[in-house]
Design a protein around this motif. Structure first.
Motif, PDB file in Angstrom:
ATOM      1  N   TRP A  22      -2.884   8.335   3.719  1.00  6.59           N
ATOM      2  CA  TRP A  22      -3.483   7.027   3.469  1.00  6.59           C
ATOM      3  C   TRP A  22      -3.646   6.223   4.755  1.00  6.59           C
ATOM      4  O   TRP A  22      -4.655   5.532   4.944  1.00  6.59           O
ATOM      5  CB  TRP A  22      -2.642   6.251   2.465  1.00  6.59           C
TER       6      TRP A  22
ATOM      7  N   THR B 153      -4.024   1.958  -3.771  1.00  4.50           N
ATOM      8  CA  THR B 153      -4.250   2.196  -2.345  1.00  4.50           C
ATOM      9  C   THR B 153      -5.677   2.648  -2.095  1.00  4.50           C
ATOM     10  O   THR B 153      -6.353   2.161  -1.179  1.00  4.50           O
ATOM     11  CB  THR B 153      -3.256   3.250  -1.820  1.00  4.50           C
TER      12      THR B 153
ATOM     13  N   ALA C 242      -1.133  -5.432  -3.310  1.00  2.28           N
ATOM     14  CA  ALA C 242      -2.238  -4.554  -3.722  1.00  2.28           C
ATOM     15  C   ALA C 242      -2.271  -4.343  -5.232  1.00  2.28           C
ATOM     16  O   ALA C 242      -2.194  -3.213  -5.722  1.00  2.28           O
ATOM     17  CB  ALA C 242      -2.140  -3.219  -2.994  1.00  2.28           C
TER      18      ALA C 242
ATOM     19  N   GLY D  48       6.271   4.537  -0.302  1.00  2.00           N
ATOM     20  CA  GLY D  48       5.069   5.155  -0.854  1.00  2.00           C
ATOM     21  C   GLY D  48       5.036   6.653  -0.613  1.00  2.00           C
ATOM     22  O   GLY D  48       5.833   7.217   0.147  1.00  2.00           O
TER      23      GLY D  48
ATOM     24  N   LEU E 115       0.837  -1.203   0.000  1.00  2.00           N
ATOM     25  CA  LEU E 115       0.000   0.000   0.000  1.00  2.00           C
ATOM     26  C   LEU E 115       0.875   1.257   0.000  1.00  2.00           C
ATOM     27  O   LEU E 115       1.948   1.282   0.612  1.00  2.00           O
ATOM     28  CB  LEU E 115      -0.928   0.023   1.209  1.00  2.00           C
ATOM     29  N   GLY E 116       0.401   2.298  -0.652  1.00  2.00           N
ATOM     30  CA  GLY E 116       1.110   3.570  -0.702  1.00  2.00           C
ATOM     31  C   GLY E 116       1.947   3.747  -1.950  1.00  2.00           C
ATOM     32  O   GLY E 116       2.303   4.873  -2.304  1.00  2.00           O
TER      33      GLY E 116
ATOM     34  N   GLN F 246      -1.168   5.139  -5.912  1.00  2.00           N
ATOM     35  CA  GLN F 246      -2.246   5.905  -5.312  1.00  2.00           C
ATOM     36  C   GLN F 246      -3.605   5.305  -5.670  1.00  2.00           C
ATOM     37  O   GLN F 246      -4.493   5.195  -4.824  1.00  2.00           O
ATOM     38  CB  GLN F 246      -2.180   7.357  -5.791  1.00  2.00           C
TER      39      GLN F 246
ATOM     40  N   LEU G 169      -3.887  -3.866   6.398  1.00  2.00           N
ATOM     41  CA  LEU G 169      -3.197  -3.177   5.307  1.00  2.00           C
ATOM     42  C   LEU G 169      -1.746  -2.917   5.691  1.00  2.00           C
ATOM     43  O   LEU G 169      -1.472  -2.321   6.739  1.00  2.00           O
ATOM     44  CB  LEU G 169      -3.904  -1.864   4.978  1.00  2.00           C
TER      45      LEU G 169
ATOM     46  N   PHE H  64       1.756  -1.086   4.651  1.00  2.00           N
ATOM     47  CA  PHE H  64       2.236   0.045   3.849  1.00  2.00           C
ATOM     48  C   PHE H  64       3.731  -0.071   3.596  1.00  2.00           C
ATOM     49  O   PHE H  64       4.515  -0.310   4.524  1.00  2.00           O
ATOM     50  CB  PHE H  64       1.909   1.365   4.537  1.00  2.00           C
TER      51      PHE H  64
END
Length: 382
Positions: free
Chosen positions: A202, A177, A351, A196, A170-171, A174, A190, A192
């Motif tokens: 986020w 995410t 992701a 990111g 994640l991150g 965009q 989630l 990260f």
């Protein structure tokens, strides 16, 4: 333009009157009256010592202009009313002792649970950004930021099949995410990536929606440096202080997380001295460690048991092959494992759009078959 043009306005000006008409009498009188009033004002200030200079004053109470709630500027109704979405409780909310047991804690005397913002007492300033720490009264970030089990396992017995899903990366994208946060229910954890952008925004959004959050840390893989996870990768051969600095760099990128999760790292995870140093730092800051299960030679579980640091090892990577059919097959295998185990099975994924779509389609179907989706902290009690 001639010189006459420049001088013409002056030649047309009327001569100033020197007579003693009404205007000549009134103006001096007005000036004299003004001087008298100014003198009286100065005398008044000197005698009365009025700090406001004689100005009228009134004392009034100024009420807080902020609204009683932020409903007018919050999420649109379609966003707030999505099925399965649960708002995170406000910071400082009491949730009872079962949260500590759920997160595997025996040292959480206050049982405070944070909302979307980090708790100041769980932050330590550093040159890399705020780092997590255990509070003075023993509260761990693992406990404060864990998602409450109340909604996750309601009605499920202790041996009911449960699945924890951790979505990583994640991150970085965009769009990906945003899609993950908007589409997946809050019991999906989630993770990260430290590389990111807009991470604070986020993470706050994820926490507002009730997700448990994890930070990923790049560890040395086999074949390094030809295979390179990125800058600040922790190396098995590096000095412990150097690895701790790189660890802090990744940890300082976000806040409000319960655990550290590896990104790659087959070489690092197989080196016991390196893993001991890593887990000691993570456990000392009140966090858990998540091993994505991709390295058969990982010593994380054994070192965690020996040192008392909470460690979760994932059972399956569900999107090693990124097609909807392949992901659905792996999810079915994970579901079967949870049923055989009579407890929690842990799956990890990345992701990618295909993965997010596959998870969003599978989750309600699995829940209809009696599977409970839980945050990854639930796996600490399995």
């Amino acid at each position: 333009m001639s010189a006459n043009d420049l001088n013409q306005p002056l030649r047309n000006r009327r001569p100033r009157s020197t007579g003693r008409g009404p205007t000549g009498i009134v103006i001096p009188a007005v000036v004299t009256l003004g001087c008298v009033l100014a003198a009286l004002a100065l005398i008044w200030v000197a005698v009365v010592d009025d700090p406001a200079g004689g100005r009228f004053q009134a004392v009034v109470a100024i009420a807080d202009a902020s609204p009683d709630n932020t409903a007018s500027i919050g999420k649109a109704p379609a966003e707030a009313d999505r099925p399965g979405r649960a708002a995170a409780p406000a910071a400082g909310t009491e949730t009872g002792p079962d949260l500590a047991a759920f997160a595997g804690s025996s040292a959480s005397p206050a049982f405070r649970r944070a909302g979307s913002q980090p708790l100041p007492e769980l932050l330590e300033s550093s040159s890399f950004g705020p780092l997590p720490r255990i509070s003075g009264d023993g509260l761990r970030p693992l406990d404060a930021y864990a998602r409450s089990p109340a909604g996750s396992v309601a009605g499920a017995g202790p041996n009911s099949p449960r699945i924890a899903l951790v979505l990583g990366g994640l991150g970085i994208s965009q769009t990906g995410t945003q899609q993950a946060i908007q589409t997946l229910p809050p019991d999906v954890t989630l993770a990260f990536a430290p590389y990111g952008s807009s991470l604070d925004r986020w993470v706050t959004r994820a926490r507002e929606d009730g997700h448990e959050v994890v930070v990923q840390v790049p560890l040395e893989p086999l074949g390094y440096p030809q295979v390179d996870p990125g800058e600040h990768t922790l190396l098995a051969s590096a000095e412990p202080d150097a690895n701790i600095r790189d660890l802090h760099w990744s940890m300082g990128r976000i806040t409000s997380y319960t655990a550290v999760m590896n990104y790659m790292g087959a070489r690092f995870a197989s080196e016991e001295p390196a893993m001991r140093d890593l887990l000691a730092e993570i456990g000392g800051r009140g966090l858990a460690y998540i091993d994505d299960g991709t390295s058969p030679g990982s010593v994380a579980r054994r070192v965690g048991e020996e040192t008392g640091v909470p460690v979760v090892v994932a059972d399956k990577v569900v999107d090693a092959v990124r097609s909807k059919d392949a992901i659905a097959k792996e999810l079915s295998a994970l579901e079967a494992l949870a049923r055989r185990r009579g407890g929690v099975a842990v799956g990890v994924a990345s992701a990618f759009p295909t993965t997010i779509q596959a998870l969003a389609a599978w989750i309600p179907e699995a829940e209809a078959r009696g599977i409970s989706l839980v945050p990854v902290s639930a796996a600490l009690a399995r």
